[in-house]
Design an enzyme around this catalytic site. Structure first.
Site, PDB file in Angstrom:
ATOM      1  N   VAL A 197      -9.954 -20.789 -46.331  1.00 17.27           N
ATOM      2  CA  VAL A 197     -10.103 -20.383 -47.733  1.00 17.27           C
ATOM      3  C   VAL A 197      -8.824 -19.682 -48.192  1.00 17.27           C
ATOM      4  CG1 VAL A 197     -11.515 -19.108 -49.390  1.00 17.27           C
ATOM      5  CG2 VAL A 197     -12.576 -20.050 -47.335  1.00 17.27           C
ATOM      6  N   LYS A 234     -11.444 -23.696 -50.946  1.00 18.47           N
ATOM      7  CA  LYS A 234     -11.777 -23.948 -49.543  1.00 18.47           C
ATOM      8  C   LYS A 234     -11.449 -25.389 -49.179  1.00 18.47           C
ATOM      9  CE  LYS A 234     -15.194 -23.527 -45.927  1.00 18.47           C
ATOM     10  NZ  LYS A 234     -16.418 -22.874 -45.457  1.00 18.47           N
ATOM     11  N   ASP A 253     -27.392 -18.125 -42.322  1.00 12.53           N
ATOM     12  CA  ASP A 253     -26.349 -17.443 -41.559  1.00 12.53           C
ATOM     13  C   ASP A 253     -26.020 -16.087 -42.183  1.00 12.53           C
ATOM     14  OD1 ASP A 253     -24.547 -17.022 -39.578  1.00 12.53           O
ATOM     15  OD2 ASP A 253     -23.089 -18.510 -40.241  1.00 12.53           O
ATOM     16  N   ALA A 300     -14.730 -21.848 -38.503  1.00 22.30           N
ATOM     17  CA  ALA A 300     -14.942 -23.114 -37.809  1.00 22.30           C
ATOM     18  C   ALA A 300     -14.957 -24.281 -38.798  1.00 22.30           C
ATOM     19  CB  ALA A 300     -16.244 -23.059 -37.042  1.00 22.30           C
ATOM     20  N   ASN A 301     -15.334 -23.995 -40.035  1.00 23.23           N
ATOM     21  CA  ASN A 301     -15.513 -25.088 -40.993  1.00 23.23           C
ATOM     22  C   ASN A 301     -14.464 -25.141 -42.088  1.00 23.23           C
ATOM     23  OD1 ASN A 301     -17.672 -26.551 -39.948  1.00 23.23           O
ATOM     24  ND2 ASN A 301     -19.106 -24.965 -40.615  1.00 23.23           N
ATOM     25  N   GLY A 302     -13.262 -24.615 -41.832  1.00 24.57           N
ATOM     26  CA  GLY A 302     -12.216 -24.753 -42.825  1.00 24.57           C
ATOM     27  C   GLY A 302     -11.510 -23.456 -43.152  1.00 24.57           C
TER      28      GLY A 302
END
Lengths: 325, 245
Positions: free
Chosen positions: A44, A57, A150, A40-42
């Site tokens: 790699v 990333k 997380d 969801a956040n990028g």
């Protein structure tokens, strides 16, 4: 504005092999070798650089990139820990396809295997070993005033020889006392109705217990009415987990204030069966349980006979007493 | 840096409005008064129709907030995430404005070197943790939303779990539309405890109209109430209004 621009995100997840990413501040170049994953956040990627192979990333969400870099910087100050990958660079790349500056950071490339696939290949006896390593790493993190947040198998990598567990993706790492930044429902004690989302060491330890349960129940399950009872029943029903049931339930109840305490109890539970005086051997299979059941039936039969004999003796004694009088 | 209050409207709907004012105009009205509007579109199995999607995006854009379309199952995780992201976005806007005042007209966080950015981010994080937050939740109860209401309730409990883990105070209020007698009906007045909702939510009846615009207008005016409420509770603390980015 949507949470993540879908076109841009898609583009960032599909950068062609060979793309060269040059930072506008530090001028280091990174040539993309292959994608390593995206969330969801990028995205790699594995990339070649002057320093050898690295992981890079990229994200159009500058906020999360900056937050993660902040955490990685702190981690690098913690000596000798198997915490997150070490941070190598942070910069902006002017993306010619979208004419936008894309923030990115570069970290050490950890070549390893995902937690669950490692266990599948090497055997269940590794679960507790890796969890012990994980608890040591978490203890260090907690001592520094942080909570990982997380914690889930996807964020754990087993690398090197001897196999050592490493923490990845520090997006959820939160200062103790604050609200957990990022979490995944299945490993979140809030979702299970078994605690708050305030960051404390016990929050991570709950997730550790869930990872162990999930390792023995590969199919993901959903919460039911009485979640504590549900988890307890599942622990009792599995031969591997049953051995650690007291430790797991303490972690689920948030009774451990420190990772090192949970580690100590786990170690004790591992060696419990090796001790010469075994107070109770848990029945291992349903057939042996039946036998056990039969045995106890037999035993109660003996008791019954004894009881009747004693009663008869008493009656006889009373009778004799009466005769004498 | 001064500490203010963040105000958000969270609209949960599954389709297009069909009654009253244009909801996009009402969202713009909210933004003018420093209230961010976030929208969550709830899907069944199939996809949402084009008009519904466009309206959801339009409302969030006009309201300076975030929109996300999800299946009912993902609602809990989405509601808390959208609320947190919108908070960060607004706070970043505030910090950016302060930066502009200090460093000149065209500087924002992205123009800072990466090393400095981290320090600014820590301020944003700190603010997100401690700022006071007022969230007004607007739930569409028309037609097909009815079956999703238990899931919505669950998601709202989950939201209060996330937000109450913060150090800063929260106030929640819940409105549904259409109401029993009016376009929109208040089911929970400003309270720090969203759990109080459990007693009122199941009694809802759902109707055919979807008056999203009027519901938004009513929500904006309900924020006026917290001002007087806060000044009663906290006498000596001054009250700052935060305008969105």
């Amino acid at each position: 504005m949507s949470v993540m621009n879908p076109i841009l995100k898609n583009h960032l997840c599909k950068l062609p092999v060979g793309t060269v990413i040059v930072g506008k501040w530090h001028n280091h170049a990174y040539k993309i070798v292959k994608p390593l994953g995206s969330g969801a956040n990028g995205a790699v990627y594995l990339a070649e650089s002057m320093k050898g192979l690295v992981a890079i990333k990229l994200s159009d969400n500058g906020t999360s990139i900056t937050s993660e870099v902040n955490v990685l910087k702190r981690f690098s100050k913690v000596q000798g820990a198997a915490l997150g990958p070490s941070l190598l660079d942070m910069d902006d790349w002017f993306d010619p396809y979208t004419n936008r500056a894309i923030p990115f950071y570069v970290m050490e490339y950890i070549k390893g295997e995902e937690f669950f696939s490692f266990i599948k290949k090497r055997g269940k006896e590794w679960i507790v070993i890796l969890v012990l390593q994980l608890l040591s790493a978490l203890d260090q993190l907690h001592e520094e005033g942080w909570v990982f947040g997380d914690l889930k198998p996807e964020n754990l990598l087993v690398a090197g020889m001897p196999p050592t567990v490493r923490l990845l993706d520090v997006g959820g790492t939160t200062l103790q006392g604050r609200a957990i930044k990022e979490f995944t429902e299945f490993y979140d004690r809030g979702y299970w109705g078994l605690g708050s989302r305030k960051a404390d060491p016990a929050y991570d330890l709950f997730a550790v217990a869930m990872i162990m349960i999930h390792a023995c129940y590969p199919l993901k399950f959903e919460r039911k009415e009485n979640t504590r009872q549900q988890l307890f029943t599942m622990i009792r029903a599995d031969a591997t987990l049953r051995k650690y049931q007291n430790v797991l339930m303490k972690a689920i109840d948030g009774a451990y204030k420190r990772a090192i305490d949970m580690k100590r109890d786990l170690v004790a539970a591992i060696h419990h069966d090796d001790l010469p005086s075994k107070p109770f051997v848990a029945p291992k299979q349903s057939s042996s349980r039946k036998q056990h059941h039969k045995k106890s039936k037999k035993r109660s039969g003996v008791l019954e006979t004894a009881f009747i004999v004693v009663t008869l003796l008493c009656v006889y004694a009373l009778y004799l007493y009466g005769q004498i009088l | 840096m001064r500490k203010g209050t963040l105000r958000q409207i969270l609209l949960i709907t599954d389709g297009c409005s069909n009654h009253g004012e244009d909801p996009i105009a009402m969202a713009a009205l909210a933004k003018e008064q420093g209230i961010t509007v976030n929208v969550i579109g709830v899907l069944d199995q199939d996809t949402m129709d084009e008009n519904g999607l466009r309206e959801i995006e339009g409302i969030a854009m006009a309201g300076g907030g975030i929109s996300q379309v999800v299946y009912a199952k993902q609602l809990s995780q989405t509601v808390q995430m959208v609320t947190r992201k919108a908070m960060t976005q607004t706070l970043q806007g505030v910090v950016n404005r302060e930066l502009k005042q200090i460093l000149g007209s065209n500087v924002s966080m992205e123009d800072l070197p990466p090393e400095k950015r981290g320090e600014v981010m820590e301020i944003v994080d700190e603010l997100g943790e401690t700022v006071e937050l007022e969230v007004l939740i607007l739930v569409d109860t028309s037609g097909s939303m009815k079956t999703k209401l238990p899931t919505v309730k669950e998601a709202l409990f989950d939201l209060s779990l996330s937000l109450n883990a913060r150090m800063g105070d929260n106030l929640f209020s819940v409105f549904v539309f259409p109401g029993k007698h009016e376009d929109v009906e208040k089911v929970l007045d400003w309270t720090p405890k969203l759990e109080a909702l459990s007693s009122v939510f199941p009694k809802l009846t759902s109707g055919g109209l979807t008056p999203t615009g009027p519901a938004l207008r009513r929500a904006v005016s309900h924020f006026q109430k917290t001002r007087s409420l806060r000044s009663l509770i906290v006498r000596d603390e001054s009250y700052f209004e935060e305008s969105s980015m």
